[in-house]
Scaffold this active site. Structure first.
Site, short mmCIF file in Angstrom:
data_model
loop_
_atom_site.label_atom_id
_atom_site.label_comp_id
_atom_site.label_asym_id
_atom_site.label_seq_id
_atom_site.Cartn_x
_atom_site.Cartn_y
_atom_site.Cartn_z
CB CYS A 117 -5.30 -1.39 -1.88
SG CYS A 117 -6.47 -0.67 -0.65
CB CYS B 67 -8.50 -4.64 -3.52
SG CYS B 67 -7.57 -3.59 -3.32
CG ASN C 179 -0.64 -0.29 2.64
OD1 ASN C 179 0.58 -0.69 2.55
ND2 ASN C 179 -1.09 0.34 3.69
CD GLU D 156 -1.52 4.70 4.59
OE1 GLU D 156 -0.81 5.51 5.54
OE2 GLU D 156 -2.22 3.76 5.19
CB CYS E 71 -10.53 -3.15 0.64
SG CYS E 71 -10.09 -2.22 -0.76
CD GLU F 119 -5.17 -6.08 -1.35
OE1 GLU F 119 -4.89 -5.02 -1.17
OE2 GLU F 119 -5.94 -6.42 -0.49
N1 THU Z 1 -5.24 -1.44 2.39
C1 THU Z 1 -4.87 -2.28 1.30
O1 THU Z 1 -3.73 -2.06 1.06
N2 THU Z 1 -5.37 -3.21 0.81
C2 THU Z 1 -6.74 -3.63 1.81
O2 THU Z 1 -7.37 -4.61 1.11
C3 THU Z 1 -7.28 -3.14 2.62
C4 THU Z 1 -6.69 -1.64 3.05
C5 THU Z 1 -4.47 -0.18 2.92
C6 THU Z 1 -5.25 1.06 2.54
C7 THU Z 1 -4.51 1.66 3.76
O3 THU Z 1 -3.30 2.36 3.44
C8 THU Z 1 -4.57 0.98 4.94
O4 THU Z 1 -4.46 -0.40 4.53
C9 THU Z 1 -5.59 1.35 6.01
O5 THU Z 1 -6.70 1.29 5.37
#
Ligand code: THU
Length: 137
Positions: A53, A90, A42, A44, A87, A55
């Site tokens: 994210c 994704c 991920n 941000e 999520c 994935e």
């Molecule tokens: N996140 C992911 O990378 N993948 C997911 O399927 C769930 C959420 C990340 C996004 C954000 O940087 C952190 O997790 C908190 O939500």
């Protein structure tokens, strides 16, 4: 490649996460049909909605390398006490390229993992007709 090896690669990718806001690192490892593994983490942003994210990062990385046939994905969240599945966003993006039986493995900090199919993560695909029209299966 077995699921534990794929999960290990996902966990290694989580070490590259840029997650200074959530402090929730996520790594993904996408097994391609050619046997290669493409990882993602991920990324941000201080404008929170721009976060990518792990994935979706892995999927975009794979496509940009000319790979769009996948056998499995593993997701590792070393900052979570419980296993964390992909999520909703994704799930939708993954489902563009994989079939309903596609295996999704995921785990948190501990060694216990769960394995589910794409179908179980995204039932009742609202746009299935558009995917079927492409004839990609
Ligand atoms: N996140 C992911 O990378 N993948 C997911 O399927 C769930 C959420 C990340 C996004 C954000 O940087 C952190 O997790 C908190 O939500």
């Amino acid at each position: 490649m077995d699921k534990d090896e794929l999960l290990k690669q996902a966990e290694e990718a989580a070490n590259h996460a840029y997650a200074p806001y959530s402090r929730f690192r996520v790594g993904a490892a996408l097994l391609c049909e050619d046997g290669s593994v493409i990882t993602g983490c991920n990324v941000e942003n201080r404008s929170f909605g721009l976060t990518i994210c792990a994935e979706r990062n892995a999927v975009a990385k794979a496509l940009s390398l000319g790979k769009s046939a996948f056998s499995a994905i593993a997701v590792s969240c070393p900052d979570s006490d419980v296993p964390v599945p992909p999520c909703g966003a994704c799930r939708q993006v993954l489902s563009e390229f994989v079939s309903g039986t596609f295996p999704v493995h995921y785990r948190g900090r501990g060694p216990d993992s769960r394995s589910v199919s794409m179908d179980s993560l995204l039932p009742h695909d609202s746009l299935k007709n558009l995917k079927d029209r492409l004839g990609r299966g």
